[in-house]
Design an enzyme around this catalytic site. Structure first.
Site, PDB file in Angstrom:
ATOM      1  N   CYS A 149       0.835  -1.195   0.000  1.00 13.97           N
ATOM      2  CA  CYS A 149       0.000   0.000   0.000  1.00 13.97           C
ATOM      3  C   CYS A 149       0.877   1.255   0.000  1.00 13.97           C
ATOM      4  O   CYS A 149       1.698   1.437  -0.894  1.00 13.97           O
ATOM      5  CB  CYS A 149      -0.961  -0.031   1.187  1.00 13.97           C
ATOM      6  SG  CYS A 149      -2.307   1.185   1.047  1.00 13.97           S
ATOM      7  N   GLU A 150       0.739   2.139   0.983  1.00 11.82           N
ATOM      8  CA  GLU A 150       1.554   3.350   1.024  1.00 11.82           C
ATOM      9  C   GLU A 150       3.037   3.005   1.086  1.00 11.82           C
ATOM     10  O   GLU A 150       3.877   3.719   0.533  1.00 11.82           O
ATOM     11  CB  GLU A 150       1.165   4.205   2.230  1.00 11.82           C
ATOM     12  CG  GLU A 150       1.858   5.550   2.276  1.00 11.82           C
ATOM     13  CD  GLU A 150       1.486   6.350   3.510  1.00 11.82           C
ATOM     14  OE1 GLU A 150       1.745   7.567   3.538  1.00 11.82           O
ATOM     15  OE2 GLU A 150       0.933   5.753   4.479  1.00 11.82           O
TER      16      GLU A 150
END
Length: 373
Positions: A149-150
């Site tokens: 994700c991030e």
């Protein structure tokens, strides 16, 4: 007995049964200790601490297959424990069991004192220091980065800025084109993108400057709004469904524990994340800068594996797919898998597919050093 009387009788029986199950659930919860629902339990050793950020090395579980060290980086929105929820639903354990040399960077619990930290610090300081320490400990000049994700955005940026230190890049459920959700035909995909783009930049500044962070509680409420009916019913309907199955009941509690452990997002990094990336889409258009340098995705020449979930309502598939056309590597692989944003990691159906896909891809490139562009 009339149909109406039958329906009334069935309703009364169902209500009584549900009340009995809810009472049983309250008893089970009351008798459950924190250690009974421990998450992130795979054995690991602390190798370095820098501010609140820690670097860990997992204990090996099998004979080495790919010798290149793998550094796992989760995002700042949640905790890495999602990738190590419980022994039978753990990407970490699955990769270790397949002979990978796995390391972890844990961002810790940022607070108001970290309000000045930017993505620049996470990429060019913390990740860079971790990469150098792993190289020092293992003797490898280059390592593999595995971003979630991030964390995938961070590792992508790092690979573009420090290509000489990265042998392979693996990203999972990672947004690259933050505006690609407009192409997605699924009505429930891209709510987070749409909502974030609708925010007034001044309001983002006011929120972050007031708290010094993007509060974890605030983001929890945002994610709850994305699936409102599930958020409303999980403590009655879902709980009732699993109360008679101890394994499923404990799975439910571990997931709730992970959801409740949402950290604050450092202020400076939060503004970049929301404004520079979600609103202005600077990563994909080539105008995103870290530490005074432009993040040019064409600078990524290492082999890249991009894994995304086909039913991801948080990071729609098209947002991840965009990477392939932007990088300079000739060795690029996409693996779309069934499941949602979190389900890809914790679902019993996807466990084997995700870890096996990553391990096979890495082993093949470890055996063929010439795969790098």
């Amino acid at each position: 007995m009339s149909d109406q009387e039958n329906q009334t009788s069935r309703f009364a029986r169902d209500m009584a049964a549900n009340a009995e199950k809810m009472f049983k659930a309250t008893q089970l919860i009351a008798n459950t200790r924190d250690e009974d629902v421990a998450i992130g339990t795979t054995p690991k050793h602390l190798m370095m601490r820098r501010d609140k950020v820690e670097l860990f090395h997992y204990e090996p579980m099998a004979e080495a297959t790919a010798k290149t060290p793998v550094l796992l980086a989760y995002g700042l929105i949640g905790r890495y424990t999602m990738a190590d929820l419980q022994p039978d639903r753990s990407l970490v354990r699955s990769l270790l069991s397949k002979g990978l040399d796995l390391w972890l960077i844990d961002w810790g619990q940022p607070g108001r004192t970290e309000r000045w930290l930017k993505i620049d610090d996470y990429v060019d300081d913390y990740i860079d220091a971790a990469v150098d320490r792993i190289a020092q400990e293992t003797g490898h000049d280059k390592i593999t980065l595995l971003g979630i994700c991030e964390g995938g955005v961070f590792t992508t940026c790092y690979t573009a800025l420090h290509p000489e230190k990265v042998k392979n890049l693996v990203i999972t459920i990672t947004p690259i084109d933050f505006h690609a959700d407009v192409k997605d035909k699924a009505a429930h995909h891209g709510f987070l993108n749409l909502w974030t783009r609708s925010l007034d930049p001044d309001d983002i500044d006011k929120l972050v400057d007031t708290y010094g962070v993007l509060p974890g509680e605030f983001m929890s409420s945002v994610f709850s709004m994305m699936t409102p009916m599930r958020s409303l019913t999980k403590y009655n309907v879902d709980l009732i469904d699993v109360v008679d199955d101890e394994a499923k009941f404990m799975n439910f509690l571990r997931m709730e524990k992970w959801l409740a452990d949402r950290p604050h997002h450092p202020g400076g990094a939060a503004k970049q994340w929301l404004k520079d990336l979600y609103q202005e889409n600077r990563l994909v258009d080539g105008s995103f800068e870290l530490s005074g340098r432009r993040v040019d995705l064409k600078s990524i020449t290492a082999p890249v594996l991009n894994v995304f979930a086909l039913d991801d309502h948080i990071i729609p598939p098209d947002c991840s797919r965009a990477l392939g056309a932007k990088i300079g590597s000739t060795d690029y692989t996409e693996i779309p898998l069934p499941g949602g944003h979190v389900g890809l990691f914790v679902s019993s159906k996807s466990q084997g597919k995700l870890s096996q896909s990553i391990a096979d891809w890495l082993v093949a490139r470890d055996a063929n050093p010439g795969s790098e562009a």
